[in-house]
Design a protein around this motif. Structure first.
Motif, short mmCIF file in Angstrom:
data_model
loop_
_atom_site.label_atom_id
_atom_site.label_comp_id
_atom_site.label_asym_id
_atom_site.label_seq_id
_atom_site.Cartn_x
_atom_site.Cartn_y
_atom_site.Cartn_z
N LYS B 164 0.83 -1.21 0.00
CA LYS B 164 0.00 0.00 0.00
C LYS B 164 0.87 1.26 0.00
N ALA B 167 2.17 3.06 -3.19
CA ALA B 167 1.41 4.10 -3.89
C ALA B 167 2.09 5.46 -3.74
N LEU B 168 2.89 5.61 -2.67
CA LEU B 168 3.53 6.90 -2.41
C LEU B 168 4.65 7.22 -3.40
N VAL B 178 -0.72 4.57 -9.54
CA VAL B 178 -1.37 5.82 -9.10
C VAL B 178 -1.05 6.94 -10.09
N TYR B 195 -9.56 6.13 -9.97
CA TYR B 195 -9.08 5.85 -8.61
C TYR B 195 -9.82 4.65 -8.02
N ALA B 196 -11.12 4.52 -8.33
CA ALA B 196 -11.85 3.35 -7.83
C ALA B 196 -11.30 2.08 -8.47
N ILE B 198 -8.19 1.50 -9.56
CA ILE B 198 -6.92 1.06 -8.97
C ILE B 198 -7.11 0.64 -7.52
N ALA B 199 -8.11 1.24 -6.83
CA ALA B 199 -8.37 0.78 -5.46
C ALA B 199 -8.77 -0.69 -5.48
N TYR B 202 -5.69 -2.80 -6.05
CA TYR B 202 -4.92 -2.95 -4.80
C TYR B 202 -5.59 -3.96 -3.88
N LEU B 203 -6.93 -3.90 -3.82
CA LEU B 203 -7.66 -4.81 -2.94
C LEU B 203 -7.44 -6.25 -3.40
N THR B 206 -3.93 -7.31 -2.34
CA THR B 206 -3.82 -7.66 -0.92
C THR B 206 -4.50 -9.00 -0.66
N THR B 207 -5.66 -9.23 -1.31
CA THR B 207 -6.37 -10.49 -1.08
C THR B 207 -5.51 -11.67 -1.54
N ILE B 210 -2.66 -12.25 0.91
CA ILE B 210 -3.07 -12.88 2.16
C ILE B 210 -3.27 -14.37 1.95
#
Lengths: 234, 230
Positions: B164, B167-168, B178, B195-196, B198-199, B202-203, B206-207, B210
């Motif tokens: 996450k 993204a910076l 981004v 933005y939605a 790429i969100a 990212y989700l 992460t999934t 995990i």
């Protein structure tokens, strides 16, 4: 090597930025706390209609970068005509409000999971004793479960507050002039990274350890019953 | 047209995001191992250096560290280059960005690895030495395989934070997902859409992470009996 005059000249700007940083932190931390207590109770509920929506909320908020959430709210929502014409638009066009909203939702997600974890860690005997005494479900939460769970969550919660303080640096990307933005402006004016980012790093460092110290004091006060017994007993 | 024709651009950004995060992870592991070894060292100097490193990194936001190391490092390197008369060195943002991220998250992995090494019973390492294994063999055949199991929860956590935080790097000028979304939003005036999107990506990342790391954890815990609470 270090140009001290740049640092001295920027003290007033940093002080103003510090105000913004702290205000953002206090407002989102407070709102986040108020929201995450009921959400944590819902999160541990055996009723899936209560717990699943909260799970989804925390999963999405914790699974996406804060920067992207910030851009989605501040730059993104203006895309919709309906938003621009609604009564919330005066708020959503304001960087301050957007930053506060995003930080609040974000910290709520993390804090909810912390509190939910602490609730799950309740010794079952406490609950049984409360039921045996005939306390109502509401009274059990108010007088038994929440006071002990919030205490147990204190160390982790302190971490989360420090993380939130660090996260407020992201507000510098949406025109808010908090300390990171002040540093970035000084950098662009003088091209001197040490006098700008170095100084702001020191400020954050002091804030971090100041806050960690405060939480240590709070732990000493609220978790006194968990402290190892003083020497001389054994 | 899917995403107004910007889908390939976003996917290209995804590739860049994954390679930035992946490369940073490798660098962070190196810093983490060195840091853990230093913290567990019997000599004083490495312990103090490693303690200073992790304390400073934990006290400052990653964005600020990134800006400080990225811009400060660039100037420092060029001052050195100037001194030796090498001329101006333009540092590749990918290398600078991943080195910076690796340096920051190496501090978090230092703690994870240190805890994992300490969780291995001392007797096992002594037994290995008693069998005449070299230090390197002890590390490779006894310490590392067991470290994985103990380090995985903290490692998973650090990787998710890093993914996450990657993204910076768009802020210090890397062409990641981004940054691509910024460009696409500006061109189409549909910022929310991008933005939605790429969100969600990212989700998904992460999934997947995990699930994958949970599988690895179960592989490395084959021989371990879990505590059964009653």
């Amino acid at each position: 090597m270090i140009d001290w005059s740049v640092i001295v000249d920027s003290i007033p700007a940093f002080l103003k930025g510090l105000q913004t940083t702290m205000l953002l932190l206090v407002l989102s931390c407070g709102a986040g706390f108020l929201m995450s207590v009921p959400l944590a109770v819902a999160r541990v509920s055996p009723n899936p209609w209560l717990s699943k929506p909260v799970w989804l909320f925390t999963y999405v908020l914790r699974g996406t970068p804060l920067l992207v959430q910030m851009f989605m709210v501040y730059y993104g929502l203006a895309q919709f005509e309906a938003v621009r014409e609604s009564f919330v638009w005066p708020f959503l066009r304001d960087a301050w409000f957007c930053a506060w909203l995003v930080f609040t939702l974000n910290t709520t997600a993390y804090t909810t999971e912390i509190f939910a974890g602490a609730l799950r860690a309740t010794p079952s005997g406490e609950l049984e004793a409360a039921r045996a005494c005939g306390l109502s479900e509401a009274a059990i939460y108010r007088r038994i479960l929440l006071p002990s769970a919030l205490r147990r969550a204190l160390p982790q919660y302190g971490n989360e507050v420090v993380m939130l303080m660090h996260a407020t640096a992201i507000a510098s990307t949406v025109t808010l002039v908090e300390i990171t933005r002040v540093a970035r402006d000084i950098y662009y004016n003088h091209l001197s990274p040490i006098e700008s980012f170095g100084v702001v790093a020191v400020i954050y460092f002091v804030l971090t350890f100041g806050m960690a110290g405060l939480f240590k004091l709070a732990e000493r006060r609220f978790l006194r019953h968990l402290r190892p017994v003083a020497s001389g007993v054994a | 047209m899917l995403l107004h024709g910007y889908l390939p651009a976003i996917l290209g950004g995804l590739q860049s995001t994954v390679s930035v995060a992946g490369t940073s992870l490798v660098i962070a592991c190196v810093f983490g191992m060195i840091g853990a070894a230093a913290k567990l060292s019997s000599a004083r100097t490495p312990r103090v250096v490693a303690e200073t490193y992790t304390t400073i990194i934990r006290g400052v936001p990653d964005l600020v560290l990134m800006l400080l190391i990225f811009y400060g490092g660039q100037i420092a390197i060029n001052e050195v280059a100037d001194y030796y008369g090498w001329g101006y060195i333009d540092i590749d943002p990918f290398i600078a960005g991943t080195m910076t991220m690796g340096f920051i998250y190496g501090a978090f992995l230092t703690e994870t690895f240190r805890g994992a090494i300490m969780a291995i019973p001392r007797g096992q390492i002594e037994a290995g030495q008693a069998f005449g294994l070299t230090r390197c063999e002890v590390l490779r055949r006894i310490t590392l395989p067991q470290m994985v199991r103990h380090a995985l929860p903290g490692f998973t956590n650090s990787w998710l934070v890093m993914l996450k935080a990657s993204a910076l790097v768009s802020i210090i000028g890397l062409d990641d997902m981004v940054h691509r979304a910024n460009l696409a939003s500006a061109a189409t005036r549909k910022p929310f859409t991008f933005y939605a999107t790429i969100a969600l990506i990212y989700l998904a990342l992460t999934t997947i992470s995990i699930l994958a790391l949970r599988w690895v954890e179960s592989r490395y815990s084959h021989g371990v009996r879990k505590v059964e609470f009653r």
